[in-house]
Enzyme design. Sequence first.
Site, PDB file in Angstrom:
ATOM      1  CE  LYS A 101      -4.396   1.083   0.131  1.00  0.00           C
ATOM      2  NZ  LYS A 101      -5.534   0.302  -0.393  1.00  0.00           N
TER       3      LYS A 101
HETATM    4  P1  NAD Z   1     -13.206   7.755  -3.405  1.00  0.00           P
HETATM    5  O1  NAD Z   1     -12.183   8.784  -3.153  1.00  0.00           O
HETATM    6  O2  NAD Z   1     -13.746   7.556  -4.761  1.00  0.00           O
HETATM    7  O3  NAD Z   1     -14.462   8.012  -2.427  1.00  0.00           O
HETATM    8  C1  NAD Z   1     -14.297   8.205  -1.063  1.00  0.00           C
HETATM    9  C2  NAD Z   1     -15.653   8.550  -0.459  1.00  0.00           C
HETATM   10  O4  NAD Z   1     -15.475   8.695   0.956  1.00  0.00           O
HETATM   11  C3  NAD Z   1     -16.231   9.867  -0.966  1.00  0.00           C
HETATM   12  O5  NAD Z   1     -17.612   9.719  -1.138  1.00  0.00           O
HETATM   13  C4  NAD Z   1     -15.943  10.814   0.190  1.00  0.00           C
HETATM   14  O6  NAD Z   1     -16.867  11.885   0.291  1.00  0.00           O
HETATM   15  C5  NAD Z   1     -16.088   9.891   1.380  1.00  0.00           C
HETATM   16  N1  NAD Z   1     -15.430  10.426   2.569  1.00  0.00           N
HETATM   17  C6  NAD Z   1     -14.187  10.960   2.658  1.00  0.00           C
HETATM   18  N2  NAD Z   1     -13.960  11.398   3.906  1.00  0.00           N
HETATM   19  C7  NAD Z   1     -15.074  11.134   4.609  1.00  0.00           C
HETATM   20  C8  NAD Z   1     -15.476  11.359   5.960  1.00  0.00           C
HETATM   21  N3  NAD Z   1     -14.652  11.946   6.836  1.00  0.00           N
HETATM   22  N4  NAD Z   1     -16.705  10.963   6.339  1.00  0.00           N
HETATM   23  C9  NAD Z   1     -17.550  10.384   5.466  1.00  0.00           C
HETATM   24  N5  NAD Z   1     -17.244  10.136   4.178  1.00  0.00           N
HETATM   25  C10 NAD Z   1     -16.027  10.527   3.765  1.00  0.00           C
HETATM   26  O7  NAD Z   1     -12.578   6.411  -2.803  1.00  0.00           O
HETATM   27  P2  NAD Z   1     -12.948   4.906  -3.169  1.00  0.00           P
HETATM   28  O8  NAD Z   1     -11.978   4.434  -4.177  1.00  0.00           O
HETATM   29  O9  NAD Z   1     -14.415   4.783  -3.401  1.00  0.00           O
HETATM   30  O10 NAD Z   1     -12.557   4.180  -1.801  1.00  0.00           O
HETATM   31  C11 NAD Z   1     -13.464   4.115  -0.706  1.00  0.00           C
HETATM   32  C12 NAD Z   1     -12.989   3.027   0.262  1.00  0.00           C
HETATM   33  O11 NAD Z   1     -12.936   1.787  -0.437  1.00  0.00           O
HETATM   34  C13 NAD Z   1     -11.593   3.230   0.854  1.00  0.00           C
HETATM   35  O12 NAD Z   1     -11.570   2.725   2.164  1.00  0.00           O
HETATM   36  C14 NAD Z   1     -10.720   2.374  -0.029  1.00  0.00           C
HETATM   37  O13 NAD Z   1      -9.539   1.947   0.629  1.00  0.00           O
HETATM   38  C15 NAD Z   1     -11.638   1.215  -0.301  1.00  0.00           C
HETATM   39  N6  NAD Z   1     -11.296   0.449  -1.500  1.00  0.00           N
HETATM   40  C16 NAD Z   1     -11.261   1.039  -2.726  1.00  0.00           C
HETATM   41  C17 NAD Z   1     -10.958   0.272  -3.852  1.00  0.00           C
HETATM   42  C18 NAD Z   1     -10.987   0.843  -5.243  1.00  0.00           C
HETATM   43  O14 NAD Z   1     -10.833   0.066  -6.203  1.00  0.00           O
HETATM   44  N7  NAD Z   1     -11.193   2.126  -5.428  1.00  0.00           N
HETATM   45  C19 NAD Z   1     -10.655  -1.084  -3.707  1.00  0.00           C
HETATM   46  C20 NAD Z   1     -10.716  -1.661  -2.435  1.00  0.00           C
HETATM   47  C21 NAD Z   1     -11.046  -0.878  -1.350  1.00  0.00           C
END
Ligand code: NAD
Length: 410
Positions: A101
Amino acid sequence: MSFEDTIRYLFNATRIMDVGDRIEKLLVTPERQVKVEVAIEMDDGSLGVYEGFRVQHNDARGPYKGGLRFHHEVDQDEVNALASLMTWKTAVVGIPYGGAKGGIQVDPRGLSLAELERLTRKFTDKIEVVIGPQVDIPAPDVNTDGQTMAWIMDQYSKYHGYSPAVVTGKPIELSGSQGRVAATGRGVALCGLWALRDLGIDPAGATFAVQGLGNVGSWASRILADAGARLVAVGDHGGYLHNPEGFDVEALIAHVEENPDRSVMGFAGADEIDFDTFIASEVDLMIPAALGGVITKPVAETMRCKLIVEGANGPTKPDAHDLLVERGVMIVPDILANAGGVTCSYFEWVQNNQHFYWSEKDVNDRLEPILRKAYESVNEIATARKFDHRTAAFIMAVREVGKATVMRGI
Ligand code: NAD
């Protein structure tokens, strides 16, 4: 999400499995932790200095693999924890990768596009010696996307020749894979649908709530809504909304995309609620899809959902997890629920290495059976040995990584 929390989940499994001190030691600590200073010139001529991290936890089963996060709360401990989770996640779905990561401690919303590009390229300069298509392959995570990956690929290629396989989650025009953008959310939604049915709840008409309508949350919501489930509570960094009739998911996602603040707030026809009311929503399914550590023990005490599917990495603290399990709430853990993304990243890497590209249907047809098999294997361990699903998933992962580690030798 702290490293200590990840270790608690890991030790839960290693102690049940009685793997012994030697293996336990090898499985805990990251194999390499890189911390760099990333200095860039800001648009106004001032100097911006940021801390960047890349942690490689374990590569017994294949090259290190894991996302890259741009967030002001990124620190060494969080990146260590997330790198470890990647090791277990790739093992649960049986794809030939280890875990890594990375991240930069920055609030990207305060940066211009040009500053973001300089930051990403400079960070790549600093870590290019430790990444590579056969070594460590970054991907998008919170606040990074296809454009970020395109800059990394381009910068890395300046040192090593054209190297699309050095990152995944690239735009389609730059050797990305069909289906990658939706893959994590698709996996979350599929796990949600399977688990609802296992709990005897018909997904058509089931209610759900989502924290974070970014990449993962939006695609999960779309696919669940297509299956007839009703999104009744939603929220993000801007605040939380409630609509008992069910949100028009497509209209809500369009609103977020058009909103300069990228938030659900301001969407018409919904009541504003606070986080406490949101998290206590009486829904069939709750999907945390934002940041880690949001479900603490006091929060868990108020929760009234039947099922949690962890879209985010590490959203549930260990004592909250235990309390929810005791209360009969089913939790599909992150290392299974959000593994659709890394599985599709693996497809992208395979396509890059073969220089042969698949259709979206090919991708989705290959994704679902892999996730289904992982879901069923975890379910089998959970049912046969009466473990919760997280413990079962960690047992499965430790078994695979432990065997590979021993066979490769110390
Ligand atoms: P993203 O940046 O597209 O979206 C993040 C979301 O979280 C947004 O809606 C944002 O408003 C919200 N957010 C941020 N801070 C916040 C807070 N303090 N309170 C409430 N909401 C808040 O990110 P993503 O890619 O959708 O990732 C979201 C989660 O999924 C993360 O934990 C990431 O590690 C995990 N994840 C993502 C992927 C991927 O392929 N993108 C894969 C596995 C896991």
